[in-house]
Design a protein around this motif. Structure first.
Motif, short mmCIF file in Angstrom:
data_model
loop_
_atom_site.label_atom_id
_atom_site.label_comp_id
_atom_site.label_asym_id
_atom_site.label_seq_id
_atom_site.Cartn_x
_atom_site.Cartn_y
_atom_site.Cartn_z
N HIS A 11 13.76 4.54 2.86
CA HIS A 11 11.93 4.55 2.43
C HIS A 11 11.38 3.41 3.01
N VAL A 12 10.23 3.53 2.47
CA VAL A 12 9.51 1.95 2.32
C VAL A 12 8.39 1.78 0.81
N GLY A 13 9.11 1.17 0.03
CA GLY A 13 8.14 1.22 -1.26
C GLY A 13 6.92 0.61 -1.36
N LEU A 14 6.15 0.84 -2.08
CA LEU A 14 4.44 0.65 -2.15
C LEU A 14 4.72 0.23 -3.37
N CYS A 54 10.53 8.36 3.90
CA CYS A 54 10.32 8.39 2.54
C CYS A 54 9.51 7.70 1.94
N LEU A 55 8.54 7.49 0.96
CA LEU A 55 7.36 6.73 0.33
C LEU A 55 8.32 6.42 -1.29
N GLU A 56 7.62 5.59 -1.61
CA GLU A 56 8.38 4.82 -2.68
C GLU A 56 7.33 4.42 -3.67
N LEU A 57 6.67 5.02 -4.38
CA LEU A 57 5.45 4.53 -5.33
C LEU A 57 5.60 3.59 -6.42
N PHE A 58 5.60 2.98 -6.46
CA PHE A 58 5.49 1.43 -8.50
C PHE A 58 4.55 1.62 -8.54
N PRO A 59 4.46 1.53 -9.92
CA PRO A 59 2.97 0.82 -10.52
C PRO A 59 2.90 -0.57 -10.30
N ALA A 60 2.13 -0.58 -10.12
CA ALA A 60 1.54 -2.28 -9.52
C ALA A 60 1.66 -3.31 -10.80
N GLN A 61 1.92 -5.09 -10.66
CA GLN A 61 2.38 -5.53 -12.04
C GLN A 61 1.77 -6.96 -11.64
N VAL A 121 -6.72 2.94 9.23
CA VAL A 121 -7.31 3.27 7.58
C VAL A 121 -6.45 2.42 6.75
N THR A 122 -6.95 2.28 5.64
CA THR A 122 -6.44 1.73 4.33
C THR A 122 -5.90 2.14 3.51
N ASP A 123 -5.18 2.88 3.07
CA ASP A 123 -4.51 3.05 1.65
C ASP A 123 -5.21 3.06 0.34
N PRO A 124 -5.29 3.71 -0.72
CA PRO A 124 -6.45 3.29 -1.70
C PRO A 124 -6.07 1.97 -2.09
N ASP A 125 -4.62 1.31 -1.67
CA ASP A 125 -4.48 0.36 -2.45
C ASP A 125 -4.42 -1.07 -1.03
N GLY A 126 -5.15 -0.27 -0.18
CA GLY A 126 -5.41 -1.35 1.08
C GLY A 126 -4.38 -1.21 2.07
N VAL A 127 -3.65 -0.44 2.13
CA VAL A 127 -2.43 -0.54 2.55
C VAL A 127 -2.39 -0.26 3.99
#
Length: 144
Positions: A11-14, A54-61, A121-127
């Motif tokens: 997976h990739v964690g975002l 698979c993507l793993e979505l973490f809350p940004a800290q 394109v960019t996702d909501p977090d700028g990726v």
């Protein structure tokens, strides 16, 4: 398909400012579905799956980094972009109807692979997310 010693992609964690908004982006436009939610006392992680991806979505800290443009950040240690393939780039963009922040393109790369076209394109977090049509791997005999 497993590689040496049974190793295979996982997976990739975002990191996300808003997990729900990021989840909606990847489920709506890239066919992901929620596969699991892990809750600990410290963090909530949302797993998204699209077949083997698979993507793993973490809350940004931390505060957001400066947004990259073009095809992604060039600095070492950064993921330049995520990439997806579609059958028809124009149809994909028409369905999006301006919903994306385009950072580059669409561009054609016929000089490398006939019919290869890409937009970033960019996702909501700028990726930065690359969306391509027509890419094919090089003939293994030509790689030797």
């Amino acid at each position: 398909m497993a590689g040496a010693n049974g190793v295979r992609w996982a997976h990739v964690g975002l990191n996300c400012q808003d997990q729900q908004r990021t989840e909606e982006f990847y489920t709506r436009w890239f066919g992901f579905r929620r596969a699991r939610v892990v809750e600990t006392p410290d963090v909530r992680v949302v797993f998204l799956r699209n077949d083997a991806a698979c993507l793993e979505l973490f809350p940004a800290q931390a505060e957001p980094a400066a947004r990259a443009g073009g095809d992604g950040p060039p600095n070492p240690g950064s993921v330049r972009h995520l990439a997806f393939q579609v059958d028809d780039l124009d149809a994909f963009l028409a369905a999006a109807d301006g919903s994306f922040d385009v950072s580059l393109g669409p561009l054609g790369f016929d000089e490398h692979i006939p019919g290869w076209r890409t937009v970033w394109v960019t996702d909501p977090d700028g990726v930065v997310v690359e969306v391509s049509q027509g890419y094919v791997d090089q003939d293994p005999a030509e790689l030797a």
